[in-house]
Design a protein around this motif. Sequence first.
Motif, PDB file in Angstrom:
ATOM      1  N   ASP A 132     -11.850 -73.644  53.845  1.00  8.04           N
ATOM      2  CA  ASP A 132     -10.888 -74.659  53.406  1.00  8.04           C
ATOM      3  C   ASP A 132      -9.568 -74.610  54.166  1.00  8.04           C
ATOM      4  OD1 ASP A 132     -12.760 -75.461  51.580  1.00  8.04           O
ATOM      5  OD2 ASP A 132     -11.801 -74.513  49.841  1.00  8.04           O
ATOM      6  N   ILE A 133      -9.085 -73.421  54.498  1.00  2.12           N
ATOM      7  CA  ILE A 133      -7.730 -73.360  55.057  1.00  2.12           C
ATOM      8  C   ILE A 133      -7.611 -72.656  56.408  1.00  2.12           C
ATOM      9  CG2 ILE A 133      -6.643 -73.489  52.779  1.00  2.12           C
ATOM     10  CD1 ILE A 133      -6.106 -70.505  52.924  1.00  2.12           C
ATOM     11  N   ALA A 134      -8.592 -71.835  56.781  1.00  2.51           N
ATOM     12  CA  ALA A 134      -8.445 -71.085  58.040  1.00  2.51           C
ATOM     13  C   ALA A 134      -8.267 -71.991  59.261  1.00  2.51           C
ATOM     14  CB  ALA A 134      -9.629 -70.143  58.233  1.00  2.51           C
ATOM     15  N   PRO A 135      -9.052 -73.064  59.414  1.00  7.49           N
ATOM     16  CA  PRO A 135      -8.869 -73.905  60.612  1.00  7.49           C
ATOM     17  C   PRO A 135      -7.453 -74.459  60.731  1.00  7.49           C
ATOM     18  CG  PRO A 135     -10.956 -74.410  59.548  1.00  7.49           C
ATOM     19  CD  PRO A 135     -10.206 -73.518  58.609  1.00  7.49           C
ATOM     20  N   LYS A 136      -6.894 -74.903  59.605  1.00  3.54           N
ATOM     21  CA  LYS A 136      -5.541 -75.462  59.646  1.00  3.54           C
ATOM     22  C   LYS A 136      -4.517 -74.377  59.961  1.00  3.54           C
ATOM     23  CE  LYS A 136      -2.673 -78.892  59.155  1.00  3.54           C
ATOM     24  NZ  LYS A 136      -2.711 -80.043  60.085  1.00  3.54           N
ATOM     25  N   LEU A 137      -4.661 -73.205  59.329  1.00  3.20           N
ATOM     26  CA  LEU A 137      -3.721 -72.113  59.573  1.00  3.20           C
ATOM     27  C   LEU A 137      -3.773 -71.656  61.024  1.00  3.20           C
ATOM     28  CD1 LEU A 137      -4.271 -69.944  56.356  1.00  3.20           C
ATOM     29  CD2 LEU A 137      -2.418 -71.547  56.806  1.00  3.20           C
ATOM     30  N   LEU A 138      -4.967 -71.558  61.579  1.00  2.00           N
ATOM     31  CA  LEU A 138      -5.104 -71.125  62.976  1.00  2.00           C
ATOM     32  C   LEU A 138      -4.553 -72.165  63.945  1.00  2.00           C
ATOM     33  CD1 LEU A 138      -8.653 -69.496  62.799  1.00  2.00           C
ATOM     34  CD2 LEU A 138      -6.477 -68.313  63.189  1.00  2.00           C
ATOM     35  N   SER A 139      -4.576 -73.440  63.526  1.00  2.00           N
ATOM     36  CA  SER A 139      -4.053 -74.492  64.414  1.00  2.00           C
ATOM     37  C   SER A 139      -2.554 -74.346  64.645  1.00  2.00           C
ATOM     38  CB  SER A 139      -4.355 -75.877  63.834  1.00  2.00           C
ATOM     39  OG  SER A 139      -3.509 -76.179  62.727  1.00  2.00           O
ATOM     40  N   THR A 398      -7.060 -62.806  63.738  1.00  2.00           N
ATOM     41  CA  THR A 398      -8.249 -62.758  64.587  1.00  2.00           C
ATOM     42  C   THR A 398      -8.784 -61.318  64.538  1.00  2.00           C
ATOM     43  OG1 THR A 398      -7.170 -62.002  66.611  1.00  2.00           O
ATOM     44  CG2 THR A 398      -7.048 -64.366  66.121  1.00  2.00           C
ATOM     45  N   ASN A 399      -9.831 -61.065  65.290  1.00  2.00           N
ATOM     46  CA  ASN A 399     -10.360 -59.692  65.319  1.00  2.00           C
ATOM     47  C   ASN A 399      -9.470 -58.747  66.112  1.00  2.00           C
ATOM     48  OD1 ASN A 399     -10.868 -60.667  67.863  1.00  2.00           O
ATOM     49  ND2 ASN A 399     -13.051 -60.170  67.876  1.00  2.00           N
ATOM     50  N   LYS A 400      -8.395 -59.269  66.703  1.00  4.85           N
ATOM     51  CA  LYS A 400      -7.434 -58.431  67.431  1.00  4.85           C
ATOM     52  C   LYS A 400      -6.078 -58.384  66.729  1.00  4.85           C
ATOM     53  CE  LYS A 400     -10.141 -57.753  71.083  1.00  4.85           C
ATOM     54  NZ  LYS A 400     -10.641 -56.414  71.478  1.00  4.85           N
ATOM     55  N   SER A 401      -6.011 -58.895  65.504  1.00  4.03           N
ATOM     56  CA  SER A 401      -4.737 -58.999  64.792  1.00  4.03           C
ATOM     57  C   SER A 401      -4.436 -57.749  63.982  1.00  4.03           C
ATOM     58  CB  SER A 401      -4.746 -60.217  63.869  1.00  4.03           C
ATOM     59  OG  SER A 401      -4.751 -61.416  64.597  1.00  4.03           O
ATOM     60  N   SER A 402      -3.177 -57.655  63.546  1.00  3.46           N
ATOM     61  CA  SER A 402      -2.719 -56.586  62.671  1.00  3.46           C
ATOM     62  C   SER A 402      -1.975 -57.211  61.498  1.00  3.46           C
ATOM     63  CB  SER A 402      -1.787 -55.636  63.435  1.00  3.46           C
ATOM     64  OG  SER A 402      -1.167 -54.712  62.575  1.00  3.46           O
ATOM     65  N   ALA A 404      -2.968 -59.217  59.158  1.00  2.01           N
ATOM     66  CA  ALA A 404      -3.328 -60.592  58.817  1.00  2.01           C
ATOM     67  C   ALA A 404      -4.218 -60.630  57.574  1.00  2.01           C
ATOM     68  CB  ALA A 404      -4.044 -61.247  59.992  1.00  2.01           C
ATOM     69  N   PHE A 405      -4.296 -61.792  56.945  1.00  4.63           N
ATOM     70  CA  PHE A 405      -5.060 -61.967  55.710  1.00  4.63           C
ATOM     71  C   PHE A 405      -6.518 -61.584  55.900  1.00  4.63           C
ATOM     72  CE2 PHE A 405      -7.471 -64.499  52.622  1.00  4.63           C
ATOM     73  CZ  PHE A 405      -6.765 -64.279  51.449  1.00  4.63           C
ATOM     74  N   SER A 406      -7.149 -62.092  56.952  1.00  2.63           N
ATOM     75  CA  SER A 406      -8.569 -61.800  57.173  1.00  2.63           C
ATOM     76  C   SER A 406      -8.785 -60.334  57.516  1.00  2.63           C
ATOM     77  CB  SER A 406      -9.124 -62.691  58.294  1.00  2.63           C
ATOM     78  OG  SER A 406      -8.441 -62.459  59.522  1.00  2.63           O
ATOM     79  N   CYS A 407      -7.850 -59.745  58.240  1.00  3.17           N
ATOM     80  CA  CYS A 407      -7.966 -58.319  58.599  1.00  3.17           C
ATOM     81  C   CYS A 407      -7.821 -57.435  57.369  1.00  3.17           C
ATOM     82  CB  CYS A 407      -6.909 -57.947  59.630  1.00  3.17           C
ATOM     83  SG  CYS A 407      -7.014 -58.898  61.161  1.00  3.17           S
ATOM     84  N   LEU A 408      -6.849 -57.759  56.506  1.00  7.37           N
ATOM     85  CA  LEU A 408      -6.644 -56.965  55.303  1.00  7.37           C
ATOM     86  C   LEU A 408      -7.774 -57.167  54.303  1.00  7.37           C
ATOM     87  CD1 LEU A 408      -2.783 -57.273  54.763  1.00  7.37           C
ATOM     88  CD2 LEU A 408      -4.069 -55.388  55.755  1.00  7.37           C
ATOM     89  N   PHE A 409      -8.435 -58.322  54.351  1.00  2.45           N
ATOM     90  CA  PHE A 409      -9.623 -58.486  53.507  1.00  2.45           C
ATOM     91  C   PHE A 409     -10.673 -57.449  53.902  1.00  2.45           C
ATOM     92  CE2 PHE A 409     -13.870 -60.193  52.748  1.00  2.45           C
ATOM     93  CZ  PHE A 409     -13.807 -60.414  51.377  1.00  2.45           C
ATOM     94  N   ASN A 410     -10.847 -57.258  55.200  1.00  4.62           N
ATOM     95  CA  ASN A 410     -11.834 -56.277  55.671  1.00  4.62           C
ATOM     96  C   ASN A 410     -11.385 -54.843  55.396  1.00  4.62           C
ATOM     97  OD1 ASN A 410     -13.460 -58.321  56.727  1.00  4.62           O
ATOM     98  ND2 ASN A 410     -12.342 -58.340  58.658  1.00  4.62           N
ATOM     99  N   SER A 411     -10.124 -54.532  55.719  1.00  3.51           N
ATOM    100  CA  SER A 411      -9.671 -53.138  55.653  1.00  3.51           C
ATOM    101  C   SER A 411      -9.277 -52.711  54.248  1.00  3.51           C
ATOM    102  CB  SER A 411      -8.484 -52.926  56.599  1.00  3.51           C
ATOM    103  OG  SER A 411      -7.367 -53.693  56.204  1.00  3.51           O
TER     104      SER A 411
END
Length: 734
Positions: A132-139, A398-402, A404-411
């Motif tokens: 729902d929101i990742a494409p817009k946020l990444l833009s 991204t997979n190279k970020s520190s 970030a929302f998606s990174c903290l979801f994983n970690s």
Amino acid sequence: MNNLIEFDFPFSQLSLIAERESWRKEIYRPVYYLHKWWARRLGSVFRGIILGACLDSSEDFWRNYYSKKVFNEKIVFDPFMGSGVTVGEALKLGCRAIGRDINPVPYLSSKAALSKYSMMEVLSAFRKLEKDIAPKLLSYFDTRTKEGEKAIVLYYFLVKIVSCPKCNGEIDLFTTRIFSKNAVPRKDPSARSVCPGCGEINFTTFDSISVECPKCGLIYDPQQGNIKGQYVKCNHCQSNFRLVDRMAQLENPLSFRRYAKLILTPDGRKKYEALNSFDKEIEIRIFNEFSGILDNIPCETIAPGYNTNQILKHNYKYWHQLFSDRQLVCIKRFVDAIKTINDDRLRVLFACLLSGTLEFNNIFTSFKGEGTGAVRHMFANHILKPEMMPLEANIWGTNKSSGAFSCLFNSRVERALSYKSDPFELRLNGSKSTKVHGINIPLSHSIADDFNSFNSDMETVYLSTGDSSSTDLPDNSVDLVVTDPPFFDNVHYSELADFFYYWLNQIIDLSSKNTTRSFAEVQDTNAELFTAKLTSVFAESRRVLRSDGLFIFTYHHSRHEGWTAVHRAIRHAGFACVQSYPIKAEMSVSMPLQQAKSPIHLDLIVVCRKDTEIRNGTYKKSPNIMNVVNSAKKQVSALKGAGIKVSLGDAKVILMGRLLCEIHAMRQLDLEEKYLDDIEDDIDSYVGQVASTRGEVLYEEVSHHPAQMTLFEEMAEYLANKANAADAKSRAAD
């Protein structure tokens, strides 16, 4: 029952496990690291405390530490819940658990940590947000390279701008022109600097003092900026002025400009570049969108306080001003999306994930460097410190970020969910450690909203927010009170927690209040107020504790007022110390410890009983100082024998613990307090003499002989001489 912890406790060996845990707490106890909270204690320590309080004195501690235990007849209460360490460790041991905190931020994070989820439903909610929101946020982080190639921005580098009070020229507040270098420059000396003439991004080394810009030919010293300490130098008229004086003449926070970006190309390469026309167009689009949502962003004021006055001096009046326009546009989309999650458990979980992400995504962050987590979060120094060269990170990531929302979801989230399903413990094998699985109860519980619901459902954990000096718990309803109360100092958690609460309240609708601050919060610079509030919570703990229950807490302090406060709270609440043990606390490399003159690496475990329930209690006219010194010496020796460092500050903490146990046997509060005052003055005098003549002392084990332990003999002689002199003076007066 003769509880093990009252008679024996393997504090030195447990300290070794705690020290290993402290190296990577977010890995070894990830469930307590879903969200930021301050002064989190080590899970292995609290597992040991609860286990020692539940076991009989005849039972083997270590055999039980690494075996499955179900103490479902025990109810454990923590009135200062914080990030939920006590509650979680109690649940893992099969106890029933109750946690309460006056601040709603740790209440929410503990609720998120301990609630029941399946990995599938959490992943499903994340995938929906992603769609729902990742494409817009990444833009908002789209860019083009110098060659016109599509790329994504990992980080924008910002610099604050101030107008000169003399010529009104705009000044970039660079502390240095080097904005990126390796976290360990000795291994990789490469760095990037920005040209003060044309803004070109130039390759250099971290220690270079001369760079020639290949674009404009300017030769400059990259170590030099326009601000040093409090003073700013205008590069237009060469005048000097104090920044804080200039801020007093202005109404708003300083503006900023983006001058560089670290980008990620489609083939995975990282590149530093200056901003170009494509980036400027994105900035205009974001500014227009920001202008459209500004009226929908609550303007909650930042109240004055010890930990907020610094940013108020920089004209940050509202919490949303701590973010850039790009960040606010992104956060608004996050808030709106998470609010649509119907399941309360999942909405709280993702609200906490977003709130934790914001610690790394605001204009108080900075760049740590290459070769490490790139974002230095805003609470790295436990204060709100304005940054002159902030970082604006890609908030979805991204997979190279520190950070970030998606990174903290994983970690954070995925790691915590894995731990919740099979919580493990560390077992040391020399210099290595192994994870021991299959010995704990999974951390997956329904959350009760009141004691009656908790009491009627054995599968629940009772979490609440409110003043812990007044609870709905019945008299004599809990078996153990185990907690870590706030220290008497200047770090007011609520003042810092309001940063998170501002956003959490927009998603969860916690309260009509715009702050987590409360008069009842046990955190004051006034010693009398702090003592009164701590006593009230201790007294409530006594009320709800069964007659044969134990009241156990961890504590350390370097100041006299801190020890007086905790002594008064214990005694006026109706408890007395029966035992104390030193235990490993924070990492010695943490910033607060590095800044201390004599760093404290240890906490005290203070074991108390209701004063009327002390077994074999005898009234003493005066303490035996030799008993105090000798028992402290044995504890220091045990720690050193295990390889645990003990500083001069630690030695005082250990002595104070033994002293509390000794003086509480006097059973006369006035005499106890006078003795505590006198003896601590003597201890401080002795410690001061040692520090001034020998410098910082670390008690060390050498061969079979504990070196420097003679300091304790010297201390005993010193204190004994003081006591004899006082007695002689008293007899002479008579």
